[in-house]
Design a protein around this motif. Structure first.
Motif, PDB file in Angstrom:
ATOM      1  N   ALA A   1      16.413   6.246   9.362  1.00  0.00           N
ATOM      2  CA  ALA A   1      16.464   4.782   9.238  1.00  0.00           C
ATOM      3  C   ALA A   1      17.883   4.314   8.947  1.00  0.00           C
ATOM      4  CB  ALA A   1      15.509   4.309   8.149  1.00  0.00           C
ATOM      5  N   TYR A   2      18.593   5.071   8.107  1.00  0.00           N
ATOM      6  CA  TYR A   2      19.982   4.719   7.795  1.00  0.00           C
ATOM      7  C   TYR A   2      20.884   4.910   9.016  1.00  0.00           C
ATOM      8  CZ  TYR A   2      24.685   5.131   5.841  1.00  0.00           C
ATOM      9  OH  TYR A   2      26.020   4.987   5.602  1.00  0.00           O
TER      10      TYR A   2
ATOM     11  N   GLY B 198      30.464   6.593   2.785  1.00  0.00           N
ATOM     12  CA  GLY B 198      29.324   6.572   3.693  1.00  0.00           C
ATOM     13  C   GLY B 198      28.332   7.680   3.430  1.00  0.00           C
ATOM     14  N   THR B 199      28.484   8.382   2.300  1.00  0.00           N
ATOM     15  CA  THR B 199      27.571   9.457   1.931  1.00  0.00           C
ATOM     16  C   THR B 199      26.407   8.895   1.138  1.00  0.00           C
ATOM     17  OG1 THR B 199      29.423  11.016   1.821  1.00  0.00           O
ATOM     18  CG2 THR B 199      27.372  11.678   0.752  1.00  0.00           C
ATOM     19  N   LEU B 200      25.186   9.200   1.560  1.00  0.00           N
ATOM     20  CA  LEU B 200      24.005   8.674   0.880  1.00  0.00           C
ATOM     21  C   LEU B 200      23.763   9.381  -0.445  1.00  0.00           C
ATOM     22  CD1 LEU B 200      21.502   8.291   3.858  1.00  0.00           C
ATOM     23  CD2 LEU B 200      22.560   6.443   2.547  1.00  0.00           C
ATOM     24  N   GLN B 201      23.308   8.589  -1.435  1.00  0.00           N
ATOM     25  CA  GLN B 201      22.949   9.103  -2.754  1.00  0.00           C
ATOM     26  C   GLN B 201      21.623   8.461  -3.166  1.00  0.00           C
ATOM     27  OE1 GLN B 201      24.946  11.299  -4.215  1.00  0.00           O
ATOM     28  NE2 GLN B 201      26.876  11.023  -3.122  1.00  0.00           N
ATOM     29  N   VAL B 202      20.853   9.180  -3.976  1.00  0.00           N
ATOM     30  CA  VAL B 202      19.618   8.610  -4.513  1.00  0.00           C
ATOM     31  C   VAL B 202      19.979   7.664  -5.652  1.00  0.00           C
ATOM     32  CG1 VAL B 202      17.369   9.069  -5.548  1.00  0.00           C
ATOM     33  CG2 VAL B 202      18.365  10.718  -3.944  1.00  0.00           C
TER      34      VAL B 202
ATOM     35  N   ASP C 249       0.851  -1.187   0.000  1.00  0.00           N
ATOM     36  CA  ASP C 249       0.000   0.000   0.000  1.00  0.00           C
ATOM     37  C   ASP C 249       0.889   1.240   0.000  1.00  0.00           C
ATOM     38  OD1 ASP C 249      -2.166   1.662   0.102  1.00  0.00           O
ATOM     39  OD2 ASP C 249      -2.475   1.448   2.264  1.00  0.00           O
ATOM     40  N   ALA C 250       1.636   1.403  -1.076  1.00  0.00           N
ATOM     41  CA  ALA C 250       2.542   2.539  -1.231  1.00  0.00           C
ATOM     42  C   ALA C 250       2.319   3.170  -2.594  1.00  0.00           C
ATOM     43  CB  ALA C 250       3.998   2.091  -1.091  1.00  0.00           C
ATOM     44  N   ALA C 251       2.224   4.500  -2.603  1.00  0.00           N
ATOM     45  CA  ALA C 251       2.010   5.206  -3.869  1.00  0.00           C
ATOM     46  C   ALA C 251       3.293   5.326  -4.660  1.00  0.00           C
ATOM     47  CB  ALA C 251       1.431   6.590  -3.590  1.00  0.00           C
ATOM     48  N   GLN C 252       4.413   5.577  -3.966  1.00  0.00           N
ATOM     49  CA  GLN C 252       5.709   5.726  -4.608  1.00  0.00           C
ATOM     50  C   GLN C 252       6.781   5.175  -3.677  1.00  0.00           C
ATOM     51  OE1 GLN C 252       5.914   6.696  -7.677  1.00  0.00           O
ATOM     52  NE2 GLN C 252       3.976   7.781  -8.007  1.00  0.00           N
ATOM     53  N   ALA C 253       7.979   5.000  -4.211  1.00  0.00           N
ATOM     54  CA  ALA C 253       9.092   4.505  -3.394  1.00  0.00           C
ATOM     55  C   ALA C 253      10.400   5.069  -3.916  1.00  0.00           C
ATOM     56  CB  ALA C 253       9.127   2.973  -3.403  1.00  0.00           C
ATOM     57  N   GLY C 254      11.370   5.176  -3.014  1.00  0.00           N
ATOM     58  CA  GLY C 254      12.702   5.628  -3.380  1.00  0.00           C
ATOM     59  C   GLY C 254      13.742   4.901  -2.551  1.00  0.00           C
ATOM     60  N   LEU C 255      14.982   4.932  -3.026  1.00  0.00           N
ATOM     61  CA  LEU C 255      16.042   4.217  -2.322  1.00  0.00           C
ATOM     62  C   LEU C 255      17.306   5.051  -2.288  1.00  0.00           C
ATOM     63  CD1 LEU C 255      16.889   0.514  -2.348  1.00  0.00           C
ATOM     64  CD2 LEU C 255      18.706   2.100  -2.967  1.00  0.00           C
ATOM     65  N   LEU C 256      17.906   5.136  -1.097  1.00  0.00           N
ATOM     66  CA  LEU C 256      19.184   5.802  -0.902  1.00  0.00           C
ATOM     67  C   LEU C 256      20.244   4.752  -0.616  1.00  0.00           C
ATOM     68  CD1 LEU C 256      18.119   8.737   1.472  1.00  0.00           C
ATOM     69  CD2 LEU C 256      18.201   8.722  -1.023  1.00  0.00           C
ATOM     70  N   LEU C 257      21.411   4.925  -1.226  1.00  0.00           N
ATOM     71  CA  LEU C 257      22.512   3.986  -1.029  1.00  0.00           C
ATOM     72  C   LEU C 257      23.771   4.769  -0.686  1.00  0.00           C
ATOM     73  CD1 LEU C 257      23.024   0.880  -1.279  1.00  0.00           C
ATOM     74  CD2 LEU C 257      23.917   1.348  -3.554  1.00  0.00           C
ATOM     75  N   ALA C 258      24.542   4.254   0.275  1.00  0.00           N
ATOM     76  CA  ALA C 258      25.764   4.934   0.701  1.00  0.00           C
ATOM     77  C   ALA C 258      26.909   4.628  -0.258  1.00  0.00           C
ATOM     78  CB  ALA C 258      26.135   4.510   2.120  1.00  0.00           C
ATOM     79  N   ASP C 259      27.716   5.642  -0.568  1.00  0.00           N
ATOM     80  CA  ASP C 259      28.899   5.425  -1.388  1.00  0.00           C
ATOM     81  C   ASP C 259      30.066   4.975  -0.503  1.00  0.00           C
ATOM     82  OD1 ASP C 259      29.913   7.685  -0.136  1.00  0.00           O
ATOM     83  OD2 ASP C 259      29.619   9.002  -1.859  1.00  0.00           O
TER      84      ASP C 259
ATOM     85  N   GLU D  17      25.619  -4.125   9.593  1.00  0.00           N
ATOM     86  CA  GLU D  17      26.019  -3.180   8.551  1.00  0.00           C
ATOM     87  C   GLU D  17      24.812  -2.635   7.808  1.00  0.00           C
ATOM     88  OE1 GLU D  17      29.215  -2.696   4.907  1.00  0.00           O
ATOM     89  OE2 GLU D  17      28.887  -4.661   5.808  1.00  0.00           O
ATOM     90  N   THR D  18      24.668  -1.322   7.793  1.00  0.00           N
ATOM     91  CA  THR D  18      23.596  -0.656   7.064  1.00  0.00           C
ATOM     92  C   THR D  18      24.211   0.092   5.889  1.00  0.00           C
ATOM     93  OG1 THR D  18      22.345  -0.361   9.120  1.00  0.00           O
ATOM     94  CG2 THR D  18      21.677   0.971   7.225  1.00  0.00           C
ATOM     95  N   ILE D  19      23.711  -0.172   4.676  1.00  0.00           N
ATOM     96  CA  ILE D  19      24.299   0.435   3.481  1.00  0.00           C
ATOM     97  C   ILE D  19      23.360   1.404   2.778  1.00  0.00           C
ATOM     98  CG2 ILE D  19      25.807  -1.536   3.090  1.00  0.00           C
ATOM     99  CD1 ILE D  19      23.881  -2.353   0.803  1.00  0.00           C
ATOM    100  N   GLY D  20      22.140   1.564   3.283  1.00  0.00           N
ATOM    101  CA  GLY D  20      21.192   2.467   2.647  1.00  0.00           C
ATOM    102  C   GLY D  20      19.842   2.380   3.321  1.00  0.00           C
ATOM    103  N   ALA D  21      18.837   2.922   2.654  1.00  0.00           N
ATOM    104  CA  ALA D  21      17.486   2.897   3.213  1.00  0.00           C
ATOM    105  C   ALA D  21      16.465   2.974   2.089  1.00  0.00           C
ATOM    106  CB  ALA D  21      17.279   4.040   4.199  1.00  0.00           C
ATOM    107  N   LEU D  22      15.335   2.336   2.339  1.00  0.00           N
ATOM    108  CA  LEU D  22      14.211   2.294   1.402  1.00  0.00           C
ATOM    109  C   LEU D  22      13.082   3.141   1.958  1.00  0.00           C
ATOM    110  CD1 LEU D  22      12.528   0.975  -0.968  1.00  0.00           C
ATOM    111  CD2 LEU D  22      12.006  -0.866   0.660  1.00  0.00           C
TER     112      LEU D  22
END
Length: 245
Positions: A84-85, A54-58, A41-51, A128-133
């Motif tokens: 979350a990250y 450790g800097t997050l990028q879309v 039940d989600a209209a949209q989604a995005g994901l961030l990933l660490a380089d 280990e956390t590498i990103g977030a949804l």
């Protein structure tokens, strides 16, 4: 309610199909966000990933609006996905307006885009956390029970996919792969801009043109994007068949 067993199996198969030699991390993450929208039940989604720093990028999103909202979180350094990250734990906001005191500008922009709830899940393997949804809901209400477990399971599969080379080649290979994936995203964004300008498309339509052409011709998305940007592929060939052409 129609059973989602079949679509759920299909989502995991789609993700598994990307876990092959020389797999495309961008495509893996794009499958993840699109699978979440199809199943939950989600209209949209995005994901961030660490380089590698450790800097997050879309790295993936289901719409240009979502992409811009994720970029805003990074630029302003606040929002549920960053939390979350940073914490490695889910951040579940079933009523976005109630979070205005904590993330005022994020809430305002989210509500302007029609979002009423948001659920941020870490991409985590053990410690280990590498990103977030990020999952954005068009209605208020909690993502609980089976929906929450499905979302986290999809995120876990993607996390394992990104980390699999680390098991074999340790951190150097992972860092190189993440840098390559993030560089690929920059090239894809440039190609979207080229098609959007030449075909009078919005950014979502331009991305769909790119991805459909890449799939139908068995070309990696980043390779096609690079060819469009450099002129090695005539962008008109991707725009043929549009109304008015």
């Amino acid at each position: 309610m129609e059973s989602r067993e079949g679509p759920l199996v299909d989502a995991f198969v789609r993700l598994a199909d990307t876990l092959v030699a020389d797999y495309d991390v961008v495509e893996l993450c794009q499958e993840l966000v699109e699978g979440c929208v199809r199943l939950l039940d989600a209209a949209q989604a995005g994901l961030l990933l660490a380089d590698h720093r450790g800097t997050l990028q879309v790295l993936a999103s289901t719409s240009e609006q979502t992409h811009l909202l994720e970029l805003f979180q990074l630029e302003s350094d606040h929002g549920p996905c960053l939390q979350a990250y940073d914490t490695g734990t889910p951040v579940l906001v079933d009523d976005l307006s109630a979070a205005a005191g904590k993330w005022p500008e994020f809430v305002r922009r989210g509500e302007e885009n029609g979002y009423r709830s948001v659920y941020a899940l870490p991409l985590r393997l053990r410690t280990e956390t590498i990103g977030a949804l990020n999952l954005f809901g068009a209605t208020r209400g909690a993502l609980v029970g089976d929906d929450l477990r499905v979302a986290q399971a999809l995120a876990d599969v993607a996390c394992i996919g990104v980390l699999q080379h680390r098991i074999l080649n340790r951190a150097e290979t992972l860092n190189s792969q993440l840098r390559s994936a993030l560089n690929s995203r920059i090239i894809i964004e440039q190609a979207k801009g080229v098609l959007a300008e030449r075909g009078h498309l919005d950014m979502d339509q331009a991305f769909k043109r790119l991805r459909d052409h890449a799939r139908s011709n068995n070309i990696r998305l980043v390779d096609l994007s690079n060819a469009v940007v450099t002129g090695a592929v005539d962008s008109e060939s991707l725009l043929d068949g549009m109304p008015g052409r």
